[in-house]
Design a protein around this motif. Structure first.
Motif, PDB file in Angstrom:
ATOM      1  N   ARG A 165      16.417  -7.239 -10.641  1.00 27.22           N
ATOM      2  CA  ARG A 165      15.371  -6.636 -11.469  1.00 27.22           C
ATOM      3  C   ARG A 165      14.359  -7.718 -11.859  1.00 27.22           C
ATOM      4  N   ASN A 166      13.676  -8.230 -10.828  1.00 24.91           N
ATOM      5  CA  ASN A 166      12.773  -9.346 -11.038  1.00 24.91           C
ATOM      6  C   ASN A 166      11.657  -9.343 -10.003  1.00 24.91           C
ATOM      7  N   PHE A 167      10.722 -10.257 -10.181  1.00 24.07           N
ATOM      8  CA  PHE A 167       9.671 -10.473  -9.206  1.00 24.07           C
ATOM      9  C   PHE A 167       9.373 -11.959  -9.178  1.00 24.07           C
ATOM     10  N   VAL A 168       8.699 -12.400  -8.128  1.00 21.58           N
ATOM     11  CA  VAL A 168       8.310 -13.805  -8.018  1.00 21.58           C
ATOM     12  C   VAL A 168       6.792 -13.877  -7.998  1.00 21.58           C
ATOM     13  N   THR A 169       6.277 -14.959  -8.548  1.00 20.78           N
ATOM     14  CA  THR A 169       4.833 -15.167  -8.561  1.00 20.78           C
ATOM     15  C   THR A 169       4.548 -16.656  -8.644  1.00 20.78           C
ATOM     16  N   ASN A 170       3.398 -17.058  -8.148  1.00 19.11           N
ATOM     17  CA  ASN A 170       2.975 -18.442  -8.312  1.00 19.11           C
ATOM     18  C   ASN A 170       1.726 -18.499  -9.181  1.00 19.11           C
TER      19      ASN A 170
ATOM     20  N   PRO B 296      -0.356 -16.380 -12.879  1.00 14.46           N
ATOM     21  CA  PRO B 296      -0.173 -15.615 -14.123  1.00 14.46           C
ATOM     22  C   PRO B 296      -0.248 -14.103 -13.891  1.00 14.46           C
ATOM     23  N   VAL B 297       0.677 -13.591 -13.092  1.00 13.94           N
ATOM     24  CA  VAL B 297       0.708 -12.177 -12.722  1.00 13.94           C
ATOM     25  C   VAL B 297       1.991 -11.544 -13.244  1.00 13.94           C
ATOM     26  N   LEU B 298       1.865 -10.383 -13.864  1.00 14.56           N
ATOM     27  CA  LEU B 298       3.029  -9.584 -14.254  1.00 14.56           C
ATOM     28  C   LEU B 298       2.989  -8.306 -13.439  1.00 14.56           C
ATOM     29  N   MET B 299       4.156  -7.826 -13.018  1.00 20.99           N
ATOM     30  CA  MET B 299       4.169  -6.596 -12.240  1.00 20.99           C
ATOM     31  C   MET B 299       5.432  -5.806 -12.500  1.00 20.99           C
ATOM     32  N   THR B 300       5.312  -4.505 -12.317  1.00 18.24           N
ATOM     33  CA  THR B 300       6.472  -3.623 -12.312  1.00 18.24           C
ATOM     34  C   THR B 300       6.412  -2.827 -11.019  1.00 18.24           C
ATOM     35  N   PHE B 301       7.582  -2.386 -10.574  1.00 20.73           N
ATOM     36  CA  PHE B 301       7.657  -1.580  -9.368  1.00 20.73           C
ATOM     37  C   PHE B 301       8.814  -0.615  -9.526  1.00 20.73           C
ATOM     38  N   HIS B 302       8.559   0.658  -9.201  1.00 24.24           N
ATOM     39  CA  HIS B 302       9.583   1.699  -9.310  1.00 24.24           C
ATOM     40  C   HIS B 302       9.524   2.628  -8.106  1.00 24.24           C
TER      41      HIS B 302
ATOM     42  N   HIS C 225       8.670   8.379  -4.401  1.00 19.68           N
ATOM     43  CA  HIS C 225       7.388   8.138  -5.062  1.00 19.68           C
ATOM     44  C   HIS C 225       7.381   6.687  -5.541  1.00 19.68           C
ATOM     45  N   LEU C 226       6.519   5.870  -4.937  1.00 20.79           N
ATOM     46  CA  LEU C 226       6.437   4.441  -5.230  1.00 20.79           C
ATOM     47  C   LEU C 226       5.307   4.188  -6.223  1.00 20.79           C
ATOM     48  N   THR C 227       5.583   3.356  -7.231  1.00 28.50           N
ATOM     49  CA  THR C 227       4.585   3.013  -8.236  1.00 28.50           C
ATOM     50  C   THR C 227       4.633   1.523  -8.511  1.00 28.50           C
ATOM     51  N   ALA C 228       3.495   0.855  -8.337  1.00 30.12           N
ATOM     52  CA  ALA C 228       3.363  -0.565  -8.682  1.00 30.12           C
ATOM     53  C   ALA C 228       2.266  -0.700  -9.725  1.00 30.12           C
ATOM     54  N   GLU C 229       2.544  -1.478 -10.763  1.00 29.06           N
ATOM     55  CA  GLU C 229       1.546  -1.771 -11.781  1.00 29.06           C
ATOM     56  C   GLU C 229       1.440  -3.275 -11.927  1.00 29.06           C
ATOM     57  N   VAL C 230       0.198  -3.756 -11.973  1.00 29.48           N
ATOM     58  CA  VAL C 230      -0.057  -5.193 -11.996  1.00 29.48           C
ATOM     59  C   VAL C 230      -0.993  -5.520 -13.158  1.00 29.48           C
ATOM     60  N   THR C 231      -0.650  -6.569 -13.879  1.00 28.65           N
ATOM     61  CA  THR C 231      -1.516  -7.131 -14.908  1.00 28.65           C
ATOM     62  C   THR C 231      -1.621  -8.616 -14.625  1.00 28.65           C
ATOM     63  N   SER C 232      -2.843  -9.132 -14.656  1.00 30.07           N
ATOM     64  CA  SER C 232      -3.040 -10.538 -14.329  1.00 30.07           C
ATOM     65  C   SER C 232      -4.121 -11.140 -15.216  1.00 30.07           C
ATOM     66  N   HIS C 233      -3.987 -12.420 -15.515  1.00 27.97           N
ATOM     67  CA  HIS C 233      -5.020 -13.124 -16.275  1.00 27.97           C
ATOM     68  C   HIS C 233      -6.115 -13.656 -15.360  1.00 27.97           C
ATOM     69  N   VAL C 234      -5.899 -13.528 -14.056  1.00 19.69           N
ATOM     70  CA  VAL C 234      -6.888 -13.971 -13.063  1.00 19.69           C
ATOM     71  C   VAL C 234      -7.129 -12.810 -12.102  1.00 19.69           C
TER      72      VAL C 234
ATOM     73  N   HIS D 126       5.432 -10.918  -5.649  1.00 20.72           N
ATOM     74  CA  HIS D 126       6.230 -10.003  -4.827  1.00 20.72           C
ATOM     75  C   HIS D 126       7.350  -9.458  -5.693  1.00 20.72           C
ATOM     76  N   SER D 127       7.506  -8.145  -5.671  1.00 23.13           N
ATOM     77  CA  SER D 127       8.561  -7.513  -6.476  1.00 23.13           C
ATOM     78  C   SER D 127       9.915  -7.658  -5.795  1.00 23.13           C
ATOM     79  N   GLY D 128      10.947  -7.460  -6.583  1.00 21.81           N
ATOM     80  CA  GLY D 128      12.261  -7.257  -6.007  1.00 21.81           C
ATOM     81  C   GLY D 128      12.278  -5.884  -5.350  1.00 21.81           C
ATOM     82  N   PRO D 129      13.172  -5.662  -4.391  1.00 21.63           N
ATOM     83  CA  PRO D 129      13.192  -4.384  -3.687  1.00 21.63           C
ATOM     84  C   PRO D 129      13.931  -3.285  -4.445  1.00 21.63           C
TER      85      PRO D 129
END
Length: 182
Positions: free
Chosen positions: A14-19, A21-27, A48-57, A115-118
């Motif tokens: 239940r995680n994601f990786v980023t390099n 300042p990005v936050l994401m959810t995936f369901h 039904h796939l849903t990705a939401e992304v919030t980023s400071h950049v 990249h989200s976890g699967p």
């Protein structure tokens, strides 16, 4: 959230990786990253796939993936620091889904990718086995072994024998899965 909870969620996928300042959810159908959805075969399953992304950049693109292949993509023109991507797909065989974010270089960051976890979909209890991925893993194991041998980088004692045994075990593991792959 405490450290034990953080580690438990990490182990659950239940995680994601980023390099950046990005936050994401995936369901997938409301199930979070790391979930394994068991589906009976014989009739298609609607995911039904849903990705939401919030980023400071700025974010350039969000992609939805099935077994590593892009199935839906949304490219942003201009400056966007948050977006949502939804897509529905029919599932007839075991697979995994994930989301990927491609960002713009920003001050202090070469890129702001994530990249989200699967989320795994197991049809009739079968896990996902992608032939090309398994072949890649076998090549990696073979290359790792060749590098160890080439550099004689085993260390002291019986490390050479133990390393060779572990490498053979890894190769056999992936070859066994490859025999079952589609």
């Amino acid at each position: 959230m405490n450290w034990d909870t953080l580690l438990a969620r990490f182990r659950e996928g239940r995680n994601f990786v980023t390099n950046g300042p990005v936050l994401m959810t995936f369901h997938v159908n409301g199930e979070p990253m790391g979930s394994v959805v068991q589906v009976a075969g014989g009739r298609p399953y609607r995911a039904h796939l849903t990705a939401e992304v919030t980023s400071h950049v700025p974010v350039k693109r969000v992609e939805l993936l099935r077994n590593g292949q892009v199935i839906e993509s949304k490219t942003v023109s201009g400056v966007a620091t948050g977006l949502r991507l939804e897509h529905e797909v029919e599932v007839t065989g075991s697979c995994w889904f994930a989301a990927r974010v491609v960002g713009e270089p920003s001050r202090g960051f070469a890129s702001t990718d994530a990249h989200s976890g699967p989320v795994y979909i197991h049809v009739d209890g079968k896990s996902t086995l992608v032939k090309q991925d398994l072949e890649l893993m076998i090549r990696w194991v073979d290359r790792f072994e060749a590098l160890l041998e080439e550099r004689n980088n085993f260390g002291p004692g019986d490390n050479r024998q133990r390393a060779r045994a572990m490498i053979a075990q890894a190769r056999a593991h992936f070859q066994g899965k490859l025999a079952k792959a589609q």
